[in-house]
Design an enzyme around this catalytic site. Structure first.
Site, mmCIF file in Angstrom:
data_model
loop_
_atom_site.group_PDB
_atom_site.id
_atom_site.type_symbol
_atom_site.label_atom_id
_atom_site.label_comp_id
_atom_site.label_asym_id
_atom_site.label_seq_id
_atom_site.Cartn_x
_atom_site.Cartn_y
_atom_site.Cartn_z
ATOM 1 C CD GLU A 155 -2.587 -6.117 -2.272
ATOM 2 O OE1 GLU A 155 -2.068 -5.872 -1.183
ATOM 3 O OE2 GLU A 155 -2.533 -7.241 -2.823
ATOM 4 C CD GLU A 173 0.025 -7.745 -6.291
ATOM 5 O OE1 GLU A 173 0.190 -8.363 -5.223
ATOM 6 O OE2 GLU A 173 0.133 -6.513 -6.405
HETATM 7 O O1 AHR Z 1 3.547 -9.078 -4.510
HETATM 8 C C1 AHR Z 1 3.901 -8.636 -3.236
HETATM 9 C C2 AHR Z 1 2.857 -7.732 -2.645
HETATM 10 O O2 AHR Z 1 1.684 -8.452 -2.428
HETATM 11 C C3 AHR Z 1 2.412 -6.568 -3.480
HETATM 12 O O3 AHR Z 1 3.255 -5.481 -3.386
HETATM 13 C C4 AHR Z 1 1.073 -6.241 -2.902
HETATM 14 O O4 AHR Z 1 0.210 -5.664 -3.844
HETATM 15 C C5 AHR Z 1 0.579 -7.574 -2.387
HETATM 16 O O5 AHR Z 1 0.118 -7.496 -1.091
#
Ligand code: AHR
Length: 508
Positions: free
Chosen positions: A176, A308
């Protein structure tokens, strides 16, 4: 009156291979995912192997966990790997500023993670620090993990007790980067990704598949900028992409807004439908990002890694807001099923996906009781279990006819989701009835090969928010499904309201 939906499947027209890696996982130093989830320490009364919970390993081996992403997430861009090696008692501490502002003692580090992967039989996916690290630090970590000779980092690894290098197939370049990973602009990160990729080297026979931190949701500009940063991808169809090989994508499903995401249990029927509509957005996102990628990368040399995804609800009352602990219900299971249908359909571009997160955080497979240590398998876990037949199988197109829809927000939500795959003489069909209230019947119009047998499983419960607890481990668990009958076109399948059904076919 409900209509009968037909699903037409040409069993003799296999498409792209569904990589088993779309069934991948993610474990961050966040709340009780690592500490209390995977790691209890050698002195724990909970059964463990070298500090790693045995029951967690056993449960994940049972669903053939293909890979595990670690150490973050946002944590990855704060993490300095040298703090997590050497004698545990003398490892430096750090503040986990993203997740609860707690002090991390680095008891679980590189050797513990690689031990965990070996116990799981899973491929490691190490997420390197771009945000607050350096090129040299990342380069050294790769050398430490994967080099065989007497190089400085290989010698350091040996001094810490590991003679042989490990195999590390997957490497993340930041996380991110548009947010917690540095608040960078796409152009700035694209240059960094090229630079970091250059210095994460292939040592000996270890070939890294480098994944650059990708877009948030529908940020197509981010994907386009990363794709433009490659040297001519259109040339040489047989060539490979470099200096990195894939870009990632993050998308979370919630029923409300970022500040009030909705509760994991006790939600309304309307929230059920909003959730399903938002889960279906994954399909749209994959189509849009793939379209951008196709423009620059017509030979599909660059992979899309959804590292994710999953539901994100308000935390359970009384728990630390920074620990992201949430209950997991039948609704989460259907969200997972819808995502897998999308990943299967986009198998030609989506090479990996990682649900967030494996234990005790967000849409977990496993919840552990902080007091007793009791382990609970969630409804989401059971979808992973029911889908193992899709691992490395060839995707089959499923043409749905006469699917009823429901207006949700500004979209029409199809109330059936489906996908299928074939491997040798077996095929697996996934069918979700997203209708909260109405049972349905679906006809499988099976063409191209003879079907000589079938078995079916169903995952459902009376309540939409049914979930498993230490006192009721199997409130939501798959059972054999008797509601499948021969039909002139193939099979007729009963789909109870809010249910996930798999039909396994024996083929000739
Ligand atoms: O999964 C939780 C968080 O969500 C992670 O650390 C981040 O990459 C995302 O914003």
């Amino acid at each position: 009156m409900t209509t009968t939906t037909t699903a037409v499947i040409d069993l003799d027209l296999p498409g792209a291979t569904i990589s088993r890696h779309v069934y991948g996982h993610f474990a961050e130093h966040l709340g009780r995912c690592i500490y209390g989830g995977f790691w209890v320490g050698e002195d724990s009364p909970v059964a463990n192997v070298r500090g790693i919970r045995s029951d967690v390993v056993e449960a994940l081996r049972a669903i053939s966990i293909p890979n595990l992403r670690w150490p973050g997430g946002c944590f990855a861009d704060d993490y300095h790997w040298r703090d997590g090696i050497g004698p545990r008692g003398s490892r430096p501490r750090m503040v986990n500023s993203h997740w609860g502002d707690v002090v991390e003692d680095n008891a679980f580090g590189t050797h513990e993670f690689m031990d965990l992967c070996e116990l799981l039989g899973a491929d490691p996916y190490v997420s390197g620090n771009v945000g607050s690290g350096s090129v040299a630090e990342m380069s050294d970590w790769v050398e430490y993990l994967t080099r065989a000779d007497d190089s400085p980092m290989a010698a350091l690894r040996r001094a810490n007790g590991r003679e042989q290098p490990w195999r590390v197939p997957f490497w993340g370049l930041g996380n991110e980067a548009w947010g917690c990973g540095g608040n960078l602009r796409a152009e700035q990160f694209a240059s960094l990704a090229r630079q970091y990729a250059t210095y994460t080297r292939n040592h000996g026979g270890n070939l890294l598949y480098r994944i650059a931190a990708g877009a948030n949701g529908d940020d197509l500009h981010w994907t386009e900028t990363l794709l433009r940063s490659f040297d001519d991808l259109a040339a040489d169809p047989a060539g490979s992409a470099g200096p990195f090989q894939a870009v990632s994508l993050h998308y979370y499903t919630m029923a409300g807004s970022w500040s009030d995401k909705g509760d994991a249990t006790g939600f309304s029927t309307d929230e059920w439908y909003v959730t399903m509509a938002r889960a279906r957005r994954m399909e749209e996102l994959l189509t849009r990002h793939s379209t951008v990628m196709d423009r620059y990368d017509p030979h599909r040399k660059v992979g899309l890694v959804v590292d994710e995804w999953g539901t994100w609800w308000n935390v359970e009352k009384g728990t630390n807001p920074g620990f992201l602990y949430q209950q997991n219900t039948l609704r989460d299971a259907l969200v997972a099923a819808v995502h897998f249908d999308a990943f299967h359909r986009h198998a030609e571009r989506v090479v990996m996906a990682n649900i967030a997160q494996t234990v005790n955080v967000l849409q977990a497979m496993i919840l552990t009781d902080p007091d007793t240590g009791a382990l609970v398998l969630t409804p989401t876990y059971h979808v992973f279990a029911m889908n193992t037949g899709h691992h490395d199988a060839a995707a089959l197109a499923v043409h749905l006819r006469d699917v009823e829809t429901r207006a949700v927000d500004a979209t029409e939500l199809p109330l059936i989701s489906a996908s299928a795959s074939v491997k040798g003489d077996t095929a697996l069909v996934s069918l979700s009835n997203l209708d909260a209230e109405t049972d349905r019947t679906l006809v499988l119009d099976l063409r191209g090969r003879d079907v000589v047998g079938h078995t079916a499983r169903v995952l459902t419960a009376t309540a939409l928010d049914a979930h498993n607890t230490p006192g009721q481990l199997d409130a939501v668990a798959p059972t054999d499904h008797a509601g499948v009958r021969p039909h002139p076109r193939g099979l007729e399948v009963d789909l109870p309201a809010h249910a996930y059904v798999t039909v396994a076919l024996a083929l000739r």
